[in-house]
Design a protein around this motif. Structure first.
Motif, PDB file in Angstrom:
ATOM      1  N   PRO A 144      -2.513  -1.330   4.965  1.00 56.13           N
ATOM      2  CA  PRO A 144      -1.410  -0.503   5.167  1.00 56.13           C
ATOM      3  C   PRO A 144      -0.335  -0.931   3.902  1.00 56.13           C
ATOM      4  N   GLY A 145      -0.592  -0.497   2.728  1.00 58.02           N
ATOM      5  CA  GLY A 145       0.077  -1.038   1.534  1.00 58.02           C
ATOM      6  C   GLY A 145      -0.492  -0.093   0.492  1.00 58.02           C
ATOM      7  N   LEU A 146       0.227  -0.239  -0.691  1.00 56.84           N
ATOM      8  CA  LEU A 146      -0.335   0.117  -2.077  1.00 56.84           C
ATOM      9  C   LEU A 146      -1.435  -0.695  -2.507  1.00 56.84           C
ATOM     10  N   VAL A 147      -2.357   0.089  -3.036  1.00 55.00           N
ATOM     11  CA  VAL A 147      -3.567  -0.692  -3.805  1.00 55.00           C
ATOM     12  C   VAL A 147      -3.710   0.033  -5.310  1.00 55.00           C
ATOM     13  N   VAL A 179      -3.905  -5.710  -3.324  1.00 56.10           N
ATOM     14  CA  VAL A 179      -2.830  -5.080  -2.541  1.00 56.10           C
ATOM     15  C   VAL A 179      -1.438  -5.276  -3.276  1.00 56.10           C
ATOM     16  N   VAL A 180      -1.047  -4.456  -3.977  1.00 56.68           N
ATOM     17  CA  VAL A 180       0.213  -4.519  -4.834  1.00 56.68           C
ATOM     18  C   VAL A 180       1.310  -4.893  -3.872  1.00 56.68           C
ATOM     19  N   ARG A 181       1.551  -4.105  -2.731  1.00 57.23           N
ATOM     20  CA  ARG A 181       2.638  -4.410  -2.052  1.00 57.23           C
ATOM     21  C   ARG A 181       2.350  -3.823  -0.580  1.00 57.23           C
ATOM     22  N   ALA A 182       2.468  -4.461   0.503  1.00 59.02           N
ATOM     23  CA  ALA A 182       2.359  -4.021   1.910  1.00 59.02           C
ATOM     24  C   ALA A 182       3.696  -4.700   2.629  1.00 59.02           C
TER      25      ALA A 182
END
Lengths: 448, 448
Positions: A155-158, A165-168
């Protein structure tokens, strides 16, 4: 218009092996002759390729032909239901799920457990996930399956094509590379956003000629109950089991989608809200791979502060947590959308109001998206899909009010559908991504 | 993977003729041998095609080679600057513009007049447009040019591939087919949304190898003053003239865009606000052809009523009319964005506040679009582009606040640029569309 550079011997061989596999995946069991005519190679060439694929355990022969198209009995080829398989995992904020899918697209093992993903960092979550995946892989091995690919939905940016995972925000993860934290024995790793994978599942489910469409049978919601069982307490016991062969994915009955082409917005409402945009059958990934962040579309620009740093983002009104709070429930493991759905069904006014507000907010954000993209339909998936009966009327109303221009001034707002894959979409999409990677790359790339 | 069906003789001939023309359009004057190697045909085949194209007046030979690449003097081929040409027109709410572009991409004649497009229905506007186009075509004829294609940019929705304006709220048009209302002598008609055509101009201007890049020289704003001159009064005198050959389009100096790939959102702010989405170099048209309606993205869901039936649409805050009113100016012919720009430059507080508000609203709507699409950049074109110095700071601030997720949590919001084509974008895009259609279809399709 120039001819493409000739591929190397080994690359051409790989392509041809892959074409045979895809012909079987797309069109089902068939004879060598059928496969040869379908892919435009000689029967002798196909026979050589088939021998190699059978030696690698990717293909099997099946007795007298049962395809029913020609009638003449003969040996037909079929993708193997033993040997190489794909693994998939889904990291949710309060649960983990995993499964093994064979080359034919059937889910053979699935498992699920509760976790509390918030705030504890990736370490404990990925340790739990490793245990769950190893249990799934172990049960797959008992059925003769060998995991070779692993796709993880997060559930985040890849970053496009990466494993980081850049940011979740809802997990609190940042720049977390999953590759060194998951055992290589589980297969070559791919990581993607859960909304993207949910949209791919939706896209592939729309095409009856792709693997995985035998997932469309059986009663809705079966899998979560049958394969899971960990939803009762917050204890998070791991539950893994062989999937019901009659209902491998536990998805609902096949509801045909409107034949509006393959352009749609897929809203994946979990604790956060993501979306994916599919244009002409292609998933839009965006410049960095971060497209689809519907959850951070502003719906009330001066509204509630959001974890992203903005204000009034959709997620602060229609995310699972926001809806639970609005309904007077404290979010946490074990308190989930299911509770909202049963309260709505029981006519609880506060819950109904909270869900209507969420539907209105979703409708405002989607109005912007529809005005911008003019898609053929909107598909609502993920956990909020269960709230459909109460969520959709206000959503439809906002779309009708706000997208008259996109409808050319005609009173035909874009159709909104609840995904028939329900909350299983991202996991299914991940599993099919693993299997497609196996079909694309049936042999290890040669050094040349 | 099957071979495509073999094209008919005449279709193959058309394709090959077109390839020769595109090779010249894309790479400039060149010898037959260069063209042959570029398109992968024999020199003899290319010579035959060239003979046919020269007979049709589409190609000319140029004396000893001046390409400077090889040094050996020889005859080079060039697209004709006489013969078939493309016409373009732009229908604005308060002005009409038209031009003729030759095959080399140079604007040879342009004209402009004021109209009051509101409320009078399409009849009077299209009569004026016909007169303007006939004047442009007449002056083109004096230069030896024959219009064969006409592309019209309209501030409204056009069905994909059709000639009917489904809805142009600011003109008050509905289901207006332009085909029967414009003389066939002006060429085969195409109609498209002005924001789409502006985005295509932007896209093609980014590629130095496409026709029309000689439009990048010369001082900004020259053409509107030089070719127009009708801006002073509301009388709407038609002004048509040969374009300054040193500055055919009057666009500003070439400012290289960020090399972020060809994915961008192009905002075209006229009296209405439109946008176009370009993904991987392709214009996104949407299911009905109505994509890009940024003007009706809700920015304050309970805000001002909009002509579309919604509330709080971007257009009600950042459209030209809304900004003029907010600044205390009554919209109407002759009172335009230019007045706002000069008041901003003079430090008028009320105007500055109005423009800042517009920038904020634009930033809110674009934040949603950026979160959804993750584009490489945003380009602001059309009339509002002139307000850049005052519009961009609040716009950038909203994007920075609201797109942290789309930037992967890094403090790098998407770059926003003012279009170097300025308000000429849609007309240029229309002209290039006409010329590209000529290059695509150099001969009439045969009956077979």
């Amino acid at each position: 218009m120039a001819q493409p550079a000739p591929a190397s011997q080994s690359e051409m061989r790989r392509q041809n092996l892959s074409r045979v596999l895809h012909a079987l995946a797309d069109h089902g069991p068939q004879s060598r002759a059928e496969a040869a005519s379908r892919i435009g190679l000689t029967r002798a060439a196909v026979s050589t390729l088939v021998d190699e694929l059978m030696r690698a355990g990717l293909l099997v022969e099946q007795g007298p032909g049962r395809s029913g198209t020609v009638g003449r009995p003969g040996t037909v080829l079929q993708l193997a239901d033993r040997g190489p398989c794909g693994l998939a995992a889904e990291i949710g904020v309060d649960h983990l799920a995993a499964c093994a899918m064979d080359l034919r697209g059937a889910i053979r093992v699935r498992g699920r457990c509760d976790v509390n993903g918030r705030g504890g960092g990736p370490g404990p979550v990925l340790d739990r996930l490793t245990a769950l995946l190893e249990e799934v892989a172990g049960q797959a091995a008992e059925q003769g399956l060998t995991p070779e690919r692993l796709t993880v939905a997060v559930p985040g940016l890849v970053v496009r094509g990466g494993t980081t995972v850049v940011r979740a925000p809802n997990l609190g993860w940042r720049d977390t590379d999953l590759a060194p934290r998951l055992p290589a024995s589980l297969g070559t790793l791919a990581v993607d956003n859960e909304a993207n994978l949910g949209a791919l599942a939706e896209l592939w489910a729309d095409r009856p000629d792709l693997p995985g469409t035998d997932l469309d049978d059986g009663p809705a919601g079966q899998a979560a109950a049958g394969g899971g069982g960990g939803g009762g307490g917050g204890g998070g016991g791991v539950a893994v089991g062989a999937a019901d062969p009659a209902d491998p994915a536990g998805t609902g009955p096949a509801v045909p989608h409107s034949p509006n082409g393959d352009s749609f917005i897929h809203v994946s409402a979990e604790i956060g809200i993501g979306a994916a945009v599919v244009i002409d059958g292609q998933l839009l990934r965006g410049g960095h791979g971060f497209a689809g962040e519907l959850g951070h579309v502003p719906v009330r620009p001066d509204g509630r502060p959001c974890t992203c740093g903005g204000r009034g983002c959709l997620e602060t009104y229609a995310g699972e947590e926001a809806v639970l709070r609005e309904a007077g429930l404290e979010p946490g493991p074990g308190v989930r959308i299911d509770d909202l759905a049963s309260r709505c069904a029981a006519g609880d006014q506060r819950t109904l109001r909270a869900v209507r507000r969420a539907g209105t907010a979703l409708g405002i954000a989607l109005s912007g998206a529809v005005n911008l993209l003019d898609p053929g339909r909107v598909v609502v998936g993920g956990a909020l899909a269960r709230l459909g009966p109460w969520l959709l009327p206000p959503l439809d109303r906002e779309l009708a009010r706000r997208t008259a221009v996109a409808a050319g001034g005609r009173p035909t707002p874009v159709p909104v559908r609840i995904s028939r894959l329900g909350p299983d979409g991202p996991l299914l999409g991940a599993a099919r991504t693993s299997v497609r990677a196996l079909l694309d790359m049936p042999v290890r790339p040669a050094a040349a």
